[in-house]
Enzyme design. Structure first.
Site, short mmCIF file in Angstrom:
data_model
loop_
_atom_site.label_atom_id
_atom_site.label_comp_id
_atom_site.label_asym_id
_atom_site.label_seq_id
_atom_site.Cartn_x
_atom_site.Cartn_y
_atom_site.Cartn_z
N SER A 28 0.90 -1.21 0.26
CA SER A 28 -0.02 -0.10 0.16
C SER A 28 0.92 1.24 -0.01
O SER A 28 0.76 2.33 -0.71
CB SER A 28 -1.00 -0.17 1.25
N ALA A 29 1.91 1.29 1.08
CA ALA A 29 2.78 2.69 0.94
C ALA A 29 3.81 2.73 -0.26
O ALA A 29 3.68 3.64 -0.91
CB ALA A 29 3.54 2.62 2.19
N GLU A 49 9.37 -5.64 -5.89
CA GLU A 49 8.20 -6.56 -5.30
C GLU A 49 8.29 -8.12 -5.34
O GLU A 49 8.83 -8.50 -6.50
CB GLU A 49 6.82 -6.23 -6.00
N ALA A 50 8.25 -8.69 -4.17
CA ALA A 50 8.36 -10.43 -4.31
C ALA A 50 7.40 -10.91 -5.00
O ALA A 50 7.76 -11.95 -5.49
CB ALA A 50 8.29 -10.81 -2.83
N HIS A 484 -4.21 -6.54 11.00
CA HIS A 484 -3.81 -5.33 11.06
C HIS A 484 -2.42 -5.27 11.77
O HIS A 484 -2.29 -4.60 12.61
CB HIS A 484 -4.76 -4.67 11.80
#
Length: 549
Positions: A28-29, A49-50, A484
């Protein structure tokens, strides 16, 4: 010595790449940061990105697809906690997104910032410049709100947010029951005050999921100064002295060395970020020595302060009332759902994890809501098994601000090894008391006329669980996560905060952290909007850093 640990022979490096800013993690960030920085044509940005890109996977785009994604584990790191003492020795599955867009591409689309006081508490804890008034412009910058205009909401941002386009009879009864209890109808859960009940807000655009991988990166990916590099796993950070100069990455063709002329940004999430920091020699010295990792910087706070929202599902067998359980029972019901969604992007397939929401004060003397209740128009024993074979709905009783704290540590110096996650759920006596009272409050809600007219039987905790001790023991056996996790590289000015208030890792140069790990305290509800806000704020910091380099 395992791959990625210690010095790497140059002969094993398949490729060397150089950029201005290297962003590690397209969650997201990270997706926000890379897209915003690439708006400056003179700045070269590489995003690692993995997971895969999965730009057009329909199950990511369709809101109801989150359940299928969860069950398949296709884009999941598949983390699990250790056996939790407070949960009768159970290990809890912690799905985390392994795809461009991160967890925001696979989650339940609940889009709530939490209380404005949450961010004031961040500032009071030592995160200077992160009070609600100071972060509000970044919340507004990242969103387009389609509801009633207000000073708290954005109108031109990439992420689209709206109230649920479909409310089932059960959700309508949930809202009516809360009103009957004396709660107010909330005009905007992301406004100045969030106490009360109303339809859920979701990050959707024209009936499709709106997430940072899609809304920020998709328009940016053709920019010549942005390289999006999926399916590459970060092994460790690279340093020259105390300056971070890049990262060692395992790519499709072998090891790659990615170097940054100006800045490295670690955005690997609340689990991945502390793991990568520790593998790179930044963490508690004794733990790193135990793992045979040379200590670059002693940072005792790395992997500490882990927080997560805990929940207990109140599951009910109900009279037939258009629950998803009923609709998916046969091929005709599934066809009707699909046809309605295809026709006008409405119906059950347009909904994520919840249709309605209630923030309530449960404990005596509470100054603000301490429990969140999310109405879900189906029942599951486990998302892996799908909806139960009878009409049913549930609402999850979720603690807003847990006191319990956990840890993330290394299992071994091998980057392939999953880290050791100890959530320590219900360790704090306050959390135990609040969860018990939260279940009792949920029962009072279910007894109100609108819900009582539909409910035939409470399945969990069940009518036999009546005393506080019985309820708590059931929660230990049945409760779980709201997904979360955050706080494992928190920002602050004290010695135990690994990151300062401008998101710079202390003790080194050229390295920032920007993801949910920097949150000093978990927001009162969901964390996705806060993670997006952190991305926007980090991009502002980075523009200043890059300009001054």
């Amino acid at each position: 010595m395992p791959e990625g640990v210690g010095p790497q022979p140059e002969a094993r490096i398949a490729a060397v790449h150089t950029t201005d800013v290297l962003v590690l993690g397209a969650g997201s960030a990270g997706s926000v940061i890379a897209a915003r920085l690439s708006e400056q044509a003179a700045t070269q940005v590489a995003l690692i990105e993995a997971g895969p890109a999965a730009w057009n996977d329909p199950w990511i785009r369709i809101p109801a697809g989150f359940a299928r994604l969860y069950a398949s584990g296709r884009y999941d790191w598949r983390f699990h906690t250790e056996a939790e003492p407070g949960l009768a020795g159970r290990s809890i599955h912690w799905p985390r997104g392994k795809v461009v867009g991160g967890s925001g591409a696979v989650n339940g689309l609940v889009f709530l910032r939490g209380s404005p006081r949450d961010y004031d508490r961040w500032a009071q804890s030592g995160a200077r410049g992160w009070s609600h008034d100071e972060v509000l412009p970044f919340f507004r910058r990242m969103e387009t709100w389609t509801g009633e205009p207000s000073a708290e909401r954005g109108t031109e941002g990439p992420i689209h947010a709206a109230e649920a386009r479909h409310t089932s009879p059960g959700a309508q009864a949930f809202i009516a029951a809360a009103l009957e209890m004396g709660h107010q109808r909330v005009r905007d859960f992301n406004g100045a005050w969030h106490e009360g009940v109303g339809p859920m807000q979701m990050n959707v655009r024209r009936g499709f999921r709106s997430h940072s991988g899609d809304m920020y990166l998709r328009p940016a990916r053709r920019r010549p100064n942005l390289r999006i590099m999926p399916e590459r796993v970060v092994r460790r950070l690279l340093f020259e002295g105390r300056r971070c100069i890049g990262a060692l990455v395992r790519g499709p063709m072998g090891f790659e060395r990615w170097e940054a002329r100006r800045q490295v940004v670690l955005s690997a999430g609340a689990i991945g970020t502390p793991q990568i920091l520790m593998l790179s020699g930044i963490g508690e010295g004794a733990h790193l020595q135990e793992m045979s990792i040379p200590v670059l910087v002693e940072q005792r706070g790395v992997g500490q302060n882990l927080q997560d929202h805990f929940l207990q599902r109140m599951r009910y067998r109900v009279r037939p009332c258009a629950t998803v359980n009923e609709l998916v029972r046969g091929p005709l019901g599934k066809l009707r759902m699909a046809a309605r969604y295809a026709f006008d992007r409405r119906g059950p397939m347009s909904i994520g994890a919840a249709e309605a929401n209630l923030f309530a004060r449960v404990l005596p003397g509470a100054e603000e809501p301490d429990m969140q209740y999310l109405f879900v128009n189906f029942t599951v024993t486990s998302y892996d098994q799908g909806p139960d074979p009878w009409p049913g709905f549930m609402f999850s009783a979720c603690q807003c601000r847990p006191d319990s704290r956990g840890t993330v540590t290394l299992r071994s110096p091998d980057p392939n090894a999953k880290p050791v996650i100890r959530a320590n759920y219900l360790e704090a006596p306050h959390d135990q008391r609040l969860m018990v009272e939260g279940v009792k409050y949920a029962r009072r809600l279910a007894a109100q006329g609108p819900l009582a007219a539909l409910i035939e039987e409470e399945l969990t905790p069940g009518p036999k669980e009546q005393t506080d001790e019985q309820i708590l023991e059931h929660i230990r056996r049945d409760g779980g996560t709201v997904y979360h996790p955050c706080g494992t590289a928190r920002m602050g000015e004290d010695a135990l905060a690994p990151v300062d208030s401008r998101l710079r890792v202390k003790g080194v140069e050229g390295l920032m952290v920007a993801d949910a790990s920097v949150m000093p305290l978990v927001p009162s509800s969901n964390i996705q909007p806060a993670a997006l806000m952190i991305g926007e704020r980090a991009a502002d910091f980075l523009r200043a850093e890059v300009k001054g380099a």
